[in-house]
Write a protein that holds these residues in place. Structure first.
Motif, mmCIF file in Angstrom:
data_model
loop_
_atom_site.group_PDB
_atom_site.id
_atom_site.type_symbol
_atom_site.label_atom_id
_atom_site.label_comp_id
_atom_site.label_asym_id
_atom_site.label_seq_id
_atom_site.Cartn_x
_atom_site.Cartn_y
_atom_site.Cartn_z
ATOM 1 N N ILE A 179 0.847 -1.201 0.000
ATOM 2 C CA ILE A 179 0.000 0.000 0.000
ATOM 3 C C ILE A 179 0.879 1.246 0.000
ATOM 4 C CG2 ILE A 179 -1.687 1.334 1.337
ATOM 5 C CD1 ILE A 179 -2.736 -1.381 2.435
ATOM 6 N N ALA A 180 1.886 1.260 0.847
ATOM 7 C CA ALA A 180 2.781 2.418 0.937
ATOM 8 C C ALA A 180 3.474 2.680 -0.400
ATOM 9 C CB ALA A 180 3.814 2.197 2.039
ATOM 10 N N ARG A 181 3.954 1.601 -1.044
ATOM 11 C CA ARG A 181 4.617 1.749 -2.354
ATOM 12 C C ARG A 181 3.641 2.258 -3.404
ATOM 13 N NH1 ARG A 181 7.232 -2.899 -1.111
ATOM 14 N NH2 ARG A 181 5.650 -4.156 -2.140
ATOM 15 N N GLU A 182 2.478 1.657 -3.445
ATOM 16 C CA GLU A 182 1.459 2.004 -4.445
ATOM 17 C C GLU A 182 1.051 3.473 -4.353
ATOM 18 O OE1 GLU A 182 -1.416 1.265 -7.473
ATOM 19 O OE2 GLU A 182 0.054 -0.164 -6.709
ATOM 20 N N LEU A 183 0.877 3.958 -3.122
ATOM 21 C CA LEU A 183 0.371 5.320 -2.931
ATOM 22 C C LEU A 183 1.476 6.338 -2.642
ATOM 23 C CD1 LEU A 183 -2.801 4.451 -0.825
ATOM 24 C CD2 LEU A 183 -2.630 4.843 -3.296
ATOM 25 N N LYS A 184 2.709 5.847 -2.618
ATOM 26 C CA LYS A 184 3.876 6.706 -2.380
ATOM 27 C C LYS A 184 3.751 7.483 -1.062
ATOM 28 C CE LYS A 184 5.204 7.230 -7.210
ATOM 29 N NZ LYS A 184 4.411 6.189 -7.773
ATOM 30 N N VAL A 185 3.433 6.738 -0.002
ATOM 31 C CA VAL A 185 3.388 7.285 1.353
ATOM 32 C C VAL A 185 4.216 6.365 2.239
ATOM 33 C CG1 VAL A 185 1.107 8.349 1.063
ATOM 34 C CG2 VAL A 185 1.264 6.026 1.962
ATOM 35 N N SER A 186 4.496 6.816 3.436
ATOM 36 C CA SER A 186 5.287 5.970 4.340
ATOM 37 C C SER A 186 4.417 4.867 4.932
ATOM 38 C CB SER A 186 5.876 6.812 5.478
ATOM 39 O OG SER A 186 4.848 7.219 6.369
ATOM 40 N N ARG A 187 5.071 3.799 5.346
ATOM 41 C CA ARG A 187 4.345 2.703 6.008
ATOM 42 C C ARG A 187 3.690 3.216 7.281
ATOM 43 N NH1 ARG A 187 7.858 -2.104 7.228
ATOM 44 N NH2 ARG A 187 5.843 -2.742 7.986
ATOM 45 N N ASN A 188 4.385 4.115 7.979
ATOM 46 C CA ASN A 188 3.837 4.681 9.206
ATOM 47 C C ASN A 188 2.523 5.418 8.934
ATOM 48 O OD1 ASN A 188 3.977 5.132 11.994
ATOM 49 N ND2 ASN A 188 4.832 7.172 11.671
ATOM 50 N N SER A 189 2.448 6.143 7.809
ATOM 51 C CA SER A 189 1.214 6.838 7.446
ATOM 52 C C SER A 189 0.088 5.845 7.182
ATOM 53 C CB SER A 189 1.431 7.711 6.197
ATOM 54 O OG SER A 189 2.316 8.760 6.488
ATOM 55 N N VAL A 190 0.424 4.721 6.555
ATOM 56 C CA VAL A 190 -0.581 3.685 6.296
ATOM 57 C C VAL A 190 -1.100 3.139 7.623
ATOM 58 C CG1 VAL A 190 -1.001 1.402 5.285
ATOM 59 C CG2 VAL A 190 0.406 3.077 4.056
ATOM 60 N N TYR A 191 -0.193 2.806 8.530
ATOM 61 C CA TYR A 191 -0.609 2.287 9.833
ATOM 62 C C TYR A 191 -1.502 3.288 10.574
ATOM 63 C CZ TYR A 191 2.380 -1.874 9.939
ATOM 64 O OH TYR A 191 2.942 -3.102 9.697
ATOM 65 N N LYS A 192 -1.090 4.554 10.611
ATOM 66 C CA LYS A 192 -1.871 5.573 11.321
ATOM 67 C C LYS A 192 -3.268 5.712 10.720
ATOM 68 C CE LYS A 192 1.819 8.543 13.040
ATOM 69 N NZ LYS A 192 2.476 9.851 12.923
ATOM 70 N N THR A 193 -3.339 5.720 9.407
ATOM 71 C CA THR A 193 -4.637 5.853 8.735
ATOM 72 C C THR A 193 -5.525 4.662 9.051
ATOM 73 O OG1 THR A 193 -3.627 7.153 6.971
ATOM 74 C CG2 THR A 193 -5.761 6.148 6.495
ATOM 75 N N LEU A 194 -4.961 3.475 8.976
ATOM 76 C CA LEU A 194 -5.762 2.281 9.243
ATOM 77 C C LEU A 194 -6.208 2.221 10.703
ATOM 78 C CD1 LEU A 194 -3.817 -0.339 7.111
ATOM 79 C CD2 LEU A 194 -6.068 0.655 6.626
ATOM 80 N N ARG A 195 -5.340 2.623 11.622
ATOM 81 C CA ARG A 195 -5.723 2.631 13.035
ATOM 82 C C ARG A 195 -6.883 3.594 13.278
ATOM 83 N NH1 ARG A 195 -0.323 3.338 14.473
ATOM 84 N NH2 ARG A 195 0.628 1.305 14.424
ATOM 85 N N ALA A 196 -6.837 4.740 12.609
ATOM 86 C CA ALA A 196 -7.895 5.737 12.788
ATOM 87 C C ALA A 196 -9.222 5.259 12.172
ATOM 88 C CB ALA A 196 -7.470 7.060 12.160
#
Length: 187
Positions: free
Chosen positions: A164-181
């Motif tokens: 997901i992070a690679r596909e959307l060019k965001v950090s893995r941490n951003s993916v985790y934070k978004t999913l947690r929220a």
């Protein structure tokens, strides 16, 4: 007994030329160099230097802050060099590890170099806090709702966090934070 030089600058905007010239003038037969912060312990030139040094050599630097950023770093380096029968010499501070007074002076300089680094860090933090108070320092922009929805969608399609992070060019941490929220029970 060879004199081996080491030069380092922190950024690509800085030049190694002056250090290399001083090391050459001091009689260094080989010079290793890096463009990296002193706190970075994985500097390629420094690693190659340590592989190259042999018993009886003298490691020559222009100033101690070019090779170590803290008293502990410097002491560990000096111990390692001593165990391998290698001397350390700093040109601008006129010190060498082959005398007791030279070792003591080296330790004192390391204390002041670390103190200067800590003062610089404190000033940087003060500057950041002042910028935040003035509304000029706001940190990274938040992810758009569209990106957040795409993260959620890809996660539901069983994409890995890294994918997901690679596909959307965001950090893995951003993916985790978004999913947690968005899906606190699924993570």
């Amino acid at each position: 007994m060879s004199k081996i030089g080491y030069a380092r600058v922190s950024t690509a905007d800085q030049s190694l030329d002056i250090q290399i010239q001083k090391l050459t003038d001091a009689g260094c037969t080989k010079i290793f160099s890096d463009t990296a912060t002193g706190s970075n312990t994985k500097r390629n030139g420094f690693i190659e230097l340590n592989k190259y040094l042999r018993a009886g050599d003298t490691l020559v630097i222009t100033r101690i802050d070019r090779i170590a950023r803290s008293v502990l770093d410097l002491q560990n380096l000096v111990i390692s060099l001593r165990e391998n029968d290698i001397q350390l010499s700093a040109l601008e501070q006129s010190i060498t590890t082959d005398t007791a007074s030279g070792k003591a002076f080296l330790d004192m300089l390391a204390v002041f170099a670390e103190f200067e680094l800590n003062i610089r860090r404190e000033r940087q933090i003060e500057g950041i806090n002042a910028a935040k108070a003035a509304g000029k320092y706001k940190g990274r922009k938040p992810l758009s709702n569209k990106i957040k929805e795409e993260i959620d969608s890809l996660y539901l399609k069983h994409y890995s966090i890294s994918a997901i992070a690679r596909e959307l060019k965001v950090s893995r941490n951003s993916v985790y934070k978004t999913l947690r929220a968005q899906q606190p029970t699924k993570l």
